[in-house]
Design an enzyme around this catalytic site. Structure first.
Site, short mmCIF file in Angstrom:
data_model
loop_
_atom_site.label_atom_id
_atom_site.label_comp_id
_atom_site.label_asym_id
_atom_site.label_seq_id
_atom_site.Cartn_x
_atom_site.Cartn_y
_atom_site.Cartn_z
N GLU A 1 0.29 -1.20 5.91
CA GLU A 1 1.55 -0.69 6.86
C GLU A 1 1.29 0.90 6.85
OE1 GLU A 1 4.78 1.25 7.90
OE2 GLU A 1 4.18 1.53 5.95
N ASP B 1 0.73 -1.22 0.26
CA ASP B 1 -0.08 -0.02 -0.14
C ASP B 1 0.79 1.14 0.00
OD1 ASP B 1 0.90 -0.72 2.55
OD2 ASP B 1 -0.85 0.81 3.19
#
Length: 402
Positions: free
Chosen positions: A164, A103
């Protein structure tokens, strides 16, 4: 390179020859902001195909549900994307964990969506350094390892999560599960442009304190109200006063309030706390609860605390220092100067270290301006860092320890 053996030399040459830039350009061309589930699914599919060249078993792991308090005070569940997990040789004598994240911080409607060359060797684009480049380095290093005669001595888990950038709430349990029993871990956040690694890291916790007061008419009977907004402001000041060399506190936002003629009966204070040590984290949590109790009493309001310390502090203990020194020595064998400094940022390395596993969490390529539209990757550092990882992994395998 005189201190590199023939076996090591062959391995690091293979690592440097991997098509890392091609992978970065392919993966970074797809928006994979943490909330873009379609983009994350597309990237996860590409990563699954790419990592399928390695032996072992590969799977996509469903995310854990993530709860948060919205601006109205309601508890909401947020869906995250699947995480990738590859397991190779779980019975080998040396076991490693390598982690990355697919991400980025750039939402699907963010204007920063395309790649461009700022100058030869410097690629600007979302996620190029943080951390599609790091994922490419993982793949290159492990592909080189598999061609080495020492490959059978080391097993590994690769975990690439989807959240994350928002704290790994949907993947924290998976990280803890995979960290168990590992000899060491490597995480592929980008190194600084000069190659410096992140050493010790503080912890981080995000909290939402929901404050319930009592509404009343602001002119006719305000004394019968209990102003939740004032209570939230008082709490923000009390928490801000907790700042010290061991604790950073950032009261970030207050949700609440309404018409000027109504005493507000609800407010939500959002605050981030960053303790530098485990002891500071324990003290900060106790001080937070004490401040909430004092405000509840002094303002005659009810408070509910949501959130916690999702990233424990990551001090450099003896085992972690040995791992950093091993990476430094591998760098020296490759003609690289490797140093490390404490940083104020946090990442999945915090979670891994909290499991008692030594970790270096900036093994990715060199880059900078991350989390901004100026993010850049120094592309010459892709082969450089792939070689560094390959040599580090091989020497851990040879030693059987860090």
């Amino acid at each position: 390179m005189t201190s590199v053996t023939a076996t090591e030399s062959a391995m690091i040459e293979r690592a440097a020859d991997a098509p890392m830039l091609h992978h970065v350009e392919q993966w970074a061309a797809i928006n994979s902001g943490t909330g873009n589930l379609a983009g994350l699914k597309a990237v996860a599919g590409l990563l699954t195909d790419a990592f399928a060249v390695l032996p072992g078993t590969i799977r996509l792991v469903a995310p854990d549900p993530v709860e948060s308090v919205d601006a109205s005070g309601a508890l909401r569940t947020t869906q995250r994307g699947d995480h990738l997990h590859l397991r190779v040789r779980p019975d080998a004598p040396v076991q490693l964990l390598l982690t990355g994240h697919m991400d980025t911080v750039f939402a699907v409607d963010h204007p920063f969506q395309t790649l461009q060359w700022r100058e030869p060797g410097v690629l600007n684009g979302p996620g190029t350094a943080d951390m599609k480049g790091g994922i490419a380095v993982i793949l290159a290093a492990l592909t080189a390892l598999e061609a080495s005669p020492l490959a059978g001595r080391v097993g590994y888990d690769v975990m690439i999560n989807s959240d994350e950038e928002t704290g790994s709430h949907a993947s924290a349990a998976l990280i803890a599960e995979l960290a168990k029993g590992k000899t060491a871990a490597l995480t592929y956040e980008p190194a600084l442009p000069d190659g410096t690694l992140a050493g010790a890291r503080p912890g981080s916790g995000n909290f939402s304190i929901l404050i319930h007061g009592r509404s009343a008419h602001a002119g006719r009977n305000p004394e019968e109200g209990r102003n939740a907004l004032i209570a939230a402001a008082d709490l923000a000041l009390r928490l801000n006063a907790l700042k010290s060399t061991a604790l950073k506190v950032n009261p970030a936002k207050i949700d609440g309030g309404g018409p000027n003629n109504v005493v507000p009966d609800q407010a939500i204070l959002r605050v981030n706390m960053r303790p530098s040590t485990p002891e500071a984290m324990i003290a900060a949590e106790a001080a937070l609860r004490d401040a909430i109790a004092a405000v509840s009493r002094d303002h005659d309001v009810h408070c509910h605390l949501h959130g916690g310390f999702n990233r424990p502090p990551k001090p450099l203990d003896a085992a972690a220092t040995r791992l950093f020194e091993l990476v430094r020595d591998c760098g020296a064998a490759l003609g690289l100067t490797i140093g490390w400094n404490a940083t104020g940022g946090v990442c999945d390395g915090n979670n891994i270290a909290a499991c008692g596993i030594p970790v270096v969490d900036t093994m990715g390529p060199r880059g900078g301006a991350i989390h901004s539209a100026d993010e850049f990757l120094i592309t010459d550092s892709l082969p450089e860092r792939a070689q560094l990882s390959a040599l580090t992994i091989l020497r851990i395998a040879e030693r059987g320890t860090v």
